[in-house]
Design a protein around this motif. Structure first.
Motif, short mmCIF file in Angstrom:
data_model
loop_
_atom_site.label_atom_id
_atom_site.label_comp_id
_atom_site.label_asym_id
_atom_site.label_seq_id
_atom_site.Cartn_x
_atom_site.Cartn_y
_atom_site.Cartn_z
N ASP A 141 67.75 -67.42 51.10
CA ASP A 141 66.45 -68.14 50.20
C ASP A 141 66.55 -69.45 50.59
N GLY A 142 66.53 -70.02 51.99
CA GLY A 142 66.06 -71.31 51.87
C GLY A 142 67.37 -72.09 52.00
N ILE A 143 68.07 -71.54 51.29
CA ILE A 143 69.43 -72.78 51.38
C ILE A 143 70.52 -72.70 52.03
N ASP A 144 70.99 -73.88 52.40
CA ASP A 144 72.05 -73.87 53.88
C ASP A 144 73.16 -73.57 53.45
N ILE A 145 73.70 -72.52 54.13
CA ILE A 145 74.88 -72.35 53.19
C ILE A 145 76.56 -72.43 54.12
N ALA A 146 75.85 -73.12 55.15
CA ALA A 146 77.54 -74.53 55.65
C ALA A 146 77.24 -75.48 54.48
N LYS A 147 76.11 -76.84 54.94
CA LYS A 147 76.09 -77.20 53.55
C LYS A 147 76.65 -76.92 51.90
N LEU A 148 76.47 -75.83 51.80
CA LEU A 148 76.25 -75.45 50.50
C LEU A 148 78.04 -75.09 50.16
N ILE A 149 78.85 -74.48 51.21
CA ILE A 149 80.10 -74.07 51.22
C ILE A 149 81.28 -75.79 51.66
N GLU A 151 79.82 -78.45 50.28
CA GLU A 151 79.93 -79.12 48.59
C GLU A 151 80.95 -79.31 48.21
N TYR A 152 81.48 -77.07 48.12
CA TYR A 152 81.75 -76.53 47.54
C TYR A 152 83.32 -77.31 47.54
N LYS A 153 83.97 -76.80 48.72
CA LYS A 153 85.25 -77.03 49.82
C LYS A 153 84.87 -78.82 48.78
N LYS A 154 84.15 -80.03 49.16
CA LYS A 154 85.02 -81.50 48.37
C LYS A 154 84.42 -81.25 46.99
N LYS A 155 83.72 -80.42 46.00
CA LYS A 155 84.26 -80.00 44.25
C LYS A 155 85.16 -80.32 44.96
N ASN A 156 86.47 -79.07 44.61
CA ASN A 156 87.26 -78.15 44.64
C ASN A 156 88.27 -78.83 45.21
N GLY A 157 88.17 -80.34 45.86
CA GLY A 157 89.99 -80.73 46.95
C GLY A 157 89.60 -79.34 48.40
N GLY A 158 89.01 -79.18 48.58
CA GLY A 158 89.19 -78.42 50.05
C GLY A 158 89.22 -77.17 50.02
#
Length: 167
Positions: A141-149, A151-158
């Protein structure tokens, strides 16, 4: 040549180096047929049981399969550029093969496939697992999944859930 009402067991038809174009086989029992080095363009098969069939080194370009039960069907080593696969799943209510007691199909499995540039549209992807795949440019739905992941990893310490998508 016409062969009619010959249903005795053990009869075999052997045709070699012949043109049998436009032949028809109607209401026949034809188990274990072998076609070798034959040209069958525009072959039409309908209302037939092809269970256990084996096709090797064939050209199916431009072919179409409709209203088929392809359970446990395997395609290996195929080139499918331009293929259009649609309306896959359990038969909908109103279809002759619809069974109200069977509402879920067994899962599909895609392995070592190149879907680069492909489109998945209007599909039920609940509980789909994508693992060890190159997802650069993959969007939902237009959201770049690699970038989303990322961001998730950064937010959760990798760290990420072991059930999540691996890029």
């Amino acid at each position: 040549m016409e062969i009619v009402d010959k249903r005795e067991p053990g009869q075999k038809l052997y045709v070699k180096n012949s043109d049998i174009s436009e032949s028809e086989f109607i209401d026949c029992y034809a188990e274990k047929l072998t076609f070798q080095n034959v040209s069958l363009p525009h072959l039409s098969v309908s209302c037939a049981n092809l269970g256990g069939s084996y096709f090797n080194d064939i050209c199916f370009a431009g072919s179409k399969i409709t209203d088929a039960n392809l359970s446990d069907f395997e395609i290996d080593g195929a080139q499918m550029g331009g293929a259009y696969i649609h309306n896959i799943g359990m038969p909908p209510e109103g279809h002759p093969a619809y069974d109200p007691n069977r509402t879920e199909q067994r899962p599909l499995k895609f392995e070592s496939c190149n879907f680069k540039g492909s489109t998945i549209h209007d599909c039920d992807l609940r509980n789909v697992a994508i693992t060890h795949c190159d997802i650069d440019g993959l969007t939902i739905d237009g959201i770049d999944i690699a970038k989303l992941i990322e961001e998730y990893k950064k937010k959760n310490g990798g760290q990420h859930d072991s059930n999540s998508t691996d890029s």
